[in-house]
Scaffold this motif. Sequence first.
Motif, PDB file in Angstrom:
ATOM      1  N   ALA A   1       2.885   7.484   4.090  1.00 65.00           N
ATOM      2  CA  ALA A   1       2.956   8.259   2.846  1.00 65.00           C
ATOM      3  C   ALA A   1       2.815   9.750   3.105  1.00 65.00           C
ATOM      4  CB  ALA A   1       1.867   7.780   1.882  1.00 65.00           C
ATOM      5  N   ARG A   2       1.920  10.119   4.016  1.00 66.57           N
ATOM      6  CA  ARG A   2       1.746  11.534   4.348  1.00 66.57           C
ATOM      7  C   ARG A   2       3.021  12.096   4.996  1.00 66.57           C
ATOM      8  NH1 ARG A   2      -0.551  15.295   2.999  1.00 66.57           N
ATOM      9  NH2 ARG A   2      -1.562  16.102   4.880  1.00 66.57           N
TER      10      ARG A   2
ATOM     11  N   VAL B   1      -7.729  -4.731   7.136  1.00 68.36           N
ATOM     12  CA  VAL B   1      -7.221  -4.086   5.920  1.00 68.36           C
ATOM     13  C   VAL B   1      -7.332  -2.566   6.045  1.00 68.36           C
ATOM     14  CG1 VAL B   1      -7.470  -3.880   3.420  1.00 68.36           C
ATOM     15  CG2 VAL B   1      -7.808  -6.099   4.519  1.00 68.36           C
ATOM     16  N   VAL B   2      -8.433  -2.092   6.617  1.00 68.75           N
ATOM     17  CA  VAL B   2      -8.603  -0.650   6.833  1.00 68.75           C
ATOM     18  C   VAL B   2      -7.496  -0.123   7.750  1.00 68.75           C
ATOM     19  CG1 VAL B   2     -10.121   1.150   7.730  1.00 68.75           C
ATOM     20  CG2 VAL B   2     -11.092  -0.758   6.426  1.00 68.75           C
ATOM     21  N   SER B   3      -7.158  -0.898   8.780  1.00 68.78           N
ATOM     22  CA  SER B   3      -6.055  -0.500   9.671  1.00 68.78           C
ATOM     23  C   SER B   3      -4.753  -0.361   8.889  1.00 68.78           C
ATOM     24  CB  SER B   3      -5.878  -1.520  10.794  1.00 68.78           C
ATOM     25  OG  SER B   3      -6.937  -1.441  11.717  1.00 68.78           O
ATOM     26  N   ASN B   4      -4.497  -1.319   8.005  1.00 62.90           N
ATOM     27  CA  ASN B   4      -3.285  -1.250   7.186  1.00 62.90           C
ATOM     28  C   ASN B   4      -3.290  -0.025   6.283  1.00 62.90           C
ATOM     29  OD1 ASN B   4      -2.494  -3.707   8.297  1.00 62.90           O
ATOM     30  ND2 ASN B   4      -3.271  -4.913   6.592  1.00 62.90           N
ATOM     31  N   ILE B   5      -4.464   0.310   5.748  1.00 66.17           N
ATOM     32  CA  ILE B   5      -4.579   1.500   4.889  1.00 66.17           C
ATOM     33  C   ILE B   5      -4.270   2.765   5.677  1.00 66.17           C
ATOM     34  CG2 ILE B   5      -6.241   2.923   3.625  1.00 66.17           C
ATOM     35  CD1 ILE B   5      -7.560   0.265   2.726  1.00 66.17           C
TER      36      ILE B   5
ATOM     37  N   LEU C   1       0.827  -1.205   0.000  1.00 64.84           N
ATOM     38  CA  LEU C   1       0.000   0.000   0.000  1.00 64.84           C
ATOM     39  C   LEU C   1       0.867   1.262   0.000  1.00 64.84           C
ATOM     40  CD1 LEU C   1      -2.701  -1.092   2.584  1.00 64.84           C
ATOM     41  CD2 LEU C   1      -3.236  -0.224   0.294  1.00 64.84           C
ATOM     42  N   THR C   2       1.843   1.297   0.890  1.00 61.88           N
ATOM     43  CA  THR C   2       2.704   2.477   1.000  1.00 61.88           C
ATOM     44  C   THR C   2       3.462   2.717  -0.301  1.00 61.88           C
ATOM     45  OG1 THR C   2       2.992   1.998   3.365  1.00 61.88           O
ATOM     46  CG2 THR C   2       4.523   3.562   2.369  1.00 61.88           C
TER      47      THR C   2
ATOM     48  N   LEU D   1      -5.399   4.082  -4.021  1.00 62.72           N
ATOM     49  CA  LEU D   1      -6.204   2.989  -3.471  1.00 62.72           C
ATOM     50  C   LEU D   1      -7.189   2.441  -4.492  1.00 62.72           C
ATOM     51  CD1 LEU D   1      -6.924   4.366   0.114  1.00 62.72           C
ATOM     52  CD2 LEU D   1      -5.408   2.469  -0.506  1.00 62.72           C
ATOM     53  N   ALA D   2      -7.646   3.299  -5.391  1.00 63.07           N
ATOM     54  CA  ALA D   2      -8.621   2.866  -6.406  1.00 63.07           C
ATOM     55  C   ALA D   2      -8.052   1.774  -7.303  1.00 63.07           C
ATOM     56  CB  ALA D   2      -9.069   4.055  -7.239  1.00 63.07           C
ATOM     57  N   GLY D   3      -6.735   1.711  -7.439  1.00 62.56           N
ATOM     58  CA  GLY D   3      -6.124   0.693  -8.290  1.00 62.56           C
ATOM     59  C   GLY D   3      -5.433  -0.411  -7.522  1.00 62.56           C
ATOM     60  N   PHE D   4      -5.677  -0.497  -6.221  1.00 65.08           N
ATOM     61  CA  PHE D   4      -4.948  -1.467  -5.392  1.00 65.08           C
ATOM     62  C   PHE D   4      -5.766  -2.739  -5.191  1.00 65.08           C
ATOM     63  CE2 PHE D   4      -3.622  -3.349  -1.360  1.00 65.08           C
ATOM     64  CZ  PHE D   4      -2.247  -3.396  -1.529  1.00 65.08           C
ATOM     65  N   SER D   5      -5.091  -3.870  -5.167  1.00 67.29           N
ATOM     66  CA  SER D   5      -5.751  -5.139  -4.828  1.00 67.29           C
ATOM     67  C   SER D   5      -4.858  -5.929  -3.890  1.00 67.29           C
ATOM     68  CB  SER D   5      -6.054  -5.955  -6.090  1.00 67.29           C
ATOM     69  OG  SER D   5      -4.862  -6.248  -6.796  1.00 67.29           O
TER      70      SER D   5
END
Length: 504
Positions: A323-324, A312-316, A142-143, A337-341
């Motif tokens: 990233a911020r 998964v939300v926690s990981n996000i 994700l990062t 996130l829209a393109g992540f799986s």
Amino acid sequence: MNRLDTLTSWHSDWSGLRVAVLGLGVTGFAAADTLAELGADVLVVASQAPDERARLLDVIGARLVQSDLTEVPGELIGQRPEVLIASPGFHPDHPLLLWAEAEGIPVWGDIELAWRLRDKVGEPAEWILVTGTNGKTTTVQLTATILAAAGHRVAPCGNIGIPVLDAIRDPQGWDVLVVELSSYQLHHVKRSGVGSLVPYSSVCLNLADDHIDWHGSYEAYGEAKGTVYENTKVACVYNKADGATEMMVRDADVQEGARAIGFDLGVPGPSDFGIVDGILVDRAFLEERFDSALELITIDELALLGLDAPHVVSNILAASALARSFGVAPEVIRIALAGFSLDPHRIEVVATADEIRWIDDSKATNPHAADASLKAFGSVVWLVGGLLKGVDIDDLVKRHAPRLRGAIIIGADRTELRDAFARHAPELRVFEIDADDTEQVMPEAVRRAAELAEAGDVVLLAPAAASMDQFSSYAERGSKFQNAVREFLGGGADDDESASQPNA
């Protein structure tokens, strides 16, 4: 000055340095290849040596000694290494590591070596570190995905599959490495002194019983994980729902100006990431954080992407905080996130048939990961078992017994699970799979699960255990489960993707 203290750069004089490398897996070969390129005298000591890697050692000019490693090989004693590079799997009380300690030979891991050599290609990349009992790989991916969407040259590496030593030698160079670190790797990371790692930002996602057999105690395991925060420059990201990670940050010796940034699924405080009215928000990296928040993405949007399971939300949230800290704008996070799986074998929906969902979470290799997976579903037929690695399964069975329709126990040794179900769910229908042939384990488990499952149920492979007692890896275990499900269902499965996403 000790010669090792001068070796802090790719451009230092490594020629002739006597180095022993323990292990010839992916990490061990990367270490041997790197050191041979630097002109060191490299001796690889391994119990197993894949033919291709053994041949390549001759090409790069390294020597190989094969041994059962129960005692110190004569060739190693004869070389008298100035430093020993230990691959992550070597237990702290391994005979060769104890010999090195007795002889006063420093032991490095691949992470320290890579940090010292990070200036090979252009300006050294910043390092963002990720560890935790569960969620490491997802958070690293994700990062890295978010940072790449912001235009940064980024490499996910470390325990995720690409050795850090390979990443730092990539000729294109990187702006940032997102490094997944296991507790084994962190065990050999120095907290201070020459060669100490200085991460840009870092996170320990959670801490639960795991690898106790390797570290010797829960305390030693936690101490290794806490190393991730040492010397951090910008942001120490921790899980507000896991007090152990906050204590790690409090105990860490960080750089002046480094901030503690919390995350959880609740309403965030002024320096946290969290959720407000179904919206993931940042209240840490904005000027008026006491009175406002920055919207990242909504739970409803994540649900459409199949990313709304609580863990998964926690990981996000953790990945967004990292990233911020690197300056990525909130709108870029939503786009990324829209393109992540998710990876294969991580709450992966295999099929839906007769209103029953079959889900592969073979990557849930310990009770903490299985707990998160089970929480995501209502009524479950649970496939569980394998190599428990010295952890206690009792609490997990007790906690989730009310949501179980039935259980299928796999694994070579099923005693602990059998006893736990007898104590905490004596009326539950439980099948044991005692097939001697590994190829028959999953077909039989799937057949039994189908006998138990009813409309609305989830058949969930979340073993809470490692796979090596019956399979070569969690991936093989998951693949065999998926193949068995598809063969059993034949043409009766529903391929409608929208119908097969897990609910939070």
